[in-house]
Structures are given as structure tokens and as C-alpha cells.
Scaffold this motif. Sequence first.
Motif, PDB file in Angstrom:
ATOM      1  N   VAL A  70      16.369  71.215  32.122  1.00  0.00           N
ATOM      2  CA  VAL A  70      16.560  70.891  30.698  1.00  0.00           C
ATOM      3  C   VAL A  70      15.814  71.901  29.837  1.00  0.00           C
ATOM      4  O   VAL A  70      16.363  72.432  28.862  1.00  0.00           O
ATOM      5  CB  VAL A  70      16.105  69.446  30.398  1.00  0.00           C
ATOM      6  CG1 VAL A  70      16.029  69.192  28.898  1.00  0.00           C
ATOM      7  CG2 VAL A  70      17.046  68.435  31.065  1.00  0.00           C
TER       8      VAL A  70
ATOM      9  N   GLU B  35      17.507  75.336  29.657  1.00  0.00           N
ATOM     10  CA  GLU B  35      18.709  75.329  28.812  1.00  0.00           C
ATOM     11  C   GLU B  35      18.329  75.282  27.334  1.00  0.00           C
ATOM     12  O   GLU B  35      18.893  76.010  26.514  1.00  0.00           O
ATOM     13  CB  GLU B  35      19.605  74.141  29.162  1.00  0.00           C
ATOM     14  CG  GLU B  35      20.847  74.028  28.303  1.00  0.00           C
ATOM     15  CD  GLU B  35      21.813  75.193  28.430  1.00  0.00           C
ATOM     16  OE1 GLU B  35      22.748  75.252  27.621  1.00  0.00           O
ATOM     17  OE2 GLU B  35      21.654  76.051  29.327  1.00  0.00           O
TER      18      GLU B  35
ATOM     19  N   THR C 178      14.630  63.445  27.555  1.00  0.00           N
ATOM     20  CA  THR C 178      14.892  63.314  28.990  1.00  0.00           C
ATOM     21  C   THR C 178      14.085  62.157  29.572  1.00  0.00           C
ATOM     22  O   THR C 178      14.637  61.301  30.281  1.00  0.00           O
ATOM     23  CB  THR C 178      14.553  64.628  29.717  1.00  0.00           C
ATOM     24  OG1 THR C 178      15.348  65.680  29.155  1.00  0.00           O
ATOM     25  CG2 THR C 178      14.818  64.525  31.202  1.00  0.00           C
TER      26      THR C 178
ATOM     27  N   LEU D 147      23.203  67.793  29.468  1.00  0.00           N
ATOM     28  CA  LEU D 147      22.829  67.978  30.869  1.00  0.00           C
ATOM     29  C   LEU D 147      22.703  66.642  31.594  1.00  0.00           C
ATOM     30  O   LEU D 147      23.134  66.507  32.736  1.00  0.00           O
ATOM     31  CB  LEU D 147      21.522  68.765  30.974  1.00  0.00           C
ATOM     32  CG  LEU D 147      21.623  70.238  30.607  1.00  0.00           C
ATOM     33  CD1 LEU D 147      20.239  70.863  30.541  1.00  0.00           C
ATOM     34  CD2 LEU D 147      22.503  70.984  31.591  1.00  0.00           C
TER      35      LEU D 147
ATOM     36  N   ASP E 178      26.086  65.348  32.502  1.00  0.00           N
ATOM     37  CA  ASP E 178      26.948  66.247  33.273  1.00  0.00           C
ATOM     38  C   ASP E 178      27.112  65.679  34.678  1.00  0.00           C
ATOM     39  O   ASP E 178      26.124  65.509  35.401  1.00  0.00           O
ATOM     40  CB  ASP E 178      26.292  67.634  33.333  1.00  0.00           C
ATOM     41  CG  ASP E 178      27.168  68.680  33.992  1.00  0.00           C
ATOM     42  OD1 ASP E 178      27.981  68.334  34.883  1.00  0.00           O
ATOM     43  OD2 ASP E 178      27.033  69.860  33.630  1.00  0.00           O
TER      44      ASP E 178
ATOM     45  N   LEU F  33      25.216  66.980  37.657  1.00  0.00           N
ATOM     46  CA  LEU F  33      23.782  66.731  37.783  1.00  0.00           C
ATOM     47  C   LEU F  33      23.462  65.267  38.063  1.00  0.00           C
ATOM     48  O   LEU F  33      22.292  64.870  38.064  1.00  0.00           O
ATOM     49  CB  LEU F  33      23.063  67.164  36.508  1.00  0.00           C
ATOM     50  CG  LEU F  33      23.204  68.631  36.124  1.00  0.00           C
ATOM     51  CD1 LEU F  33      22.446  68.911  34.841  1.00  0.00           C
ATOM     52  CD2 LEU F  33      22.731  69.540  37.239  1.00  0.00           C
TER      53      LEU F  33
END
Length: 129
Positions: free
Chosen positions: A7, A10, A61, A109, A112, A115
Motif C-alpha cells: 500500500v 503504491e 488499511t 488495493l 483488488d 490481493l
Amino acid sequence: MALLTLVQDEVERVVAQAKHHFRRARPFMVDPALPHCGKGENALKAYPSGHAAFAWATAWTLAQLTPDHAAAVMARAQDYGLSREICGVHYASDVEASHGMATAAAQALLTDPRLAAMVAAARAEWPRP
């Protein structure tokens, strides 16, 4: 840690592109009389705030991994972003742009499908109260 690193990498990439595009002067560069923390970097890199983006992406996150702690984690990210303004190295709009960019990148992310296993493993590792 692997998920957070992914994370952060990115978000750092996205923020670096924006900084290069906008090339915004920091507040103390516009007005040298403004007090600021430390030396400060005399580069056109104010928008968006990389430090605030790091805080927002990490908090988002962690909040997704452990919703029970989401409010506290997000409040800490907000405080961290505010510290960038208080230190005189970013405008409020720099910090807010970081909030949007970092949250969007982290969420993309985390949702996704490629992942999914990494996200599930991170959730499983998180200690429960």
C-alpha cells in the motif's frame, strides 16, 4: 507488513506523480517569515503531502483490517496530517488532497481480487481484543 508495504509503495508512487505535476511551493517558501519546523525542504513539493498520505494510507488499511479500532486509527492519521500544517510545511489543501489520494489508492488495493489472499492473511494476523 507485506500488505502495508505494498500500500505504501503504491501511495508513494501516486503522490510523487502529483508532486511532480503540481510543483507547489511550501508555505514558508511563499512567505519566508512564516515559522516552520526544522529546515524544511526548499523544493516545489508541497501538494500533496507525502507524510500525510503515508498516515492516511496506513490508517485506512489498518481500519479495514480491524474495524473495532478504526475511529482511533483514523483520528491519529488526522492528527498527523494536522501536524504537517502546524509545522508550516503544508497547506490544509495539501493534507486534504493526501487524504483523498491515499484512501482511494489503499482501498483500490484492498479490494483488488489479486490481493485477496494477502488481505485475508493480514486480517488473520491482527490480534483481537
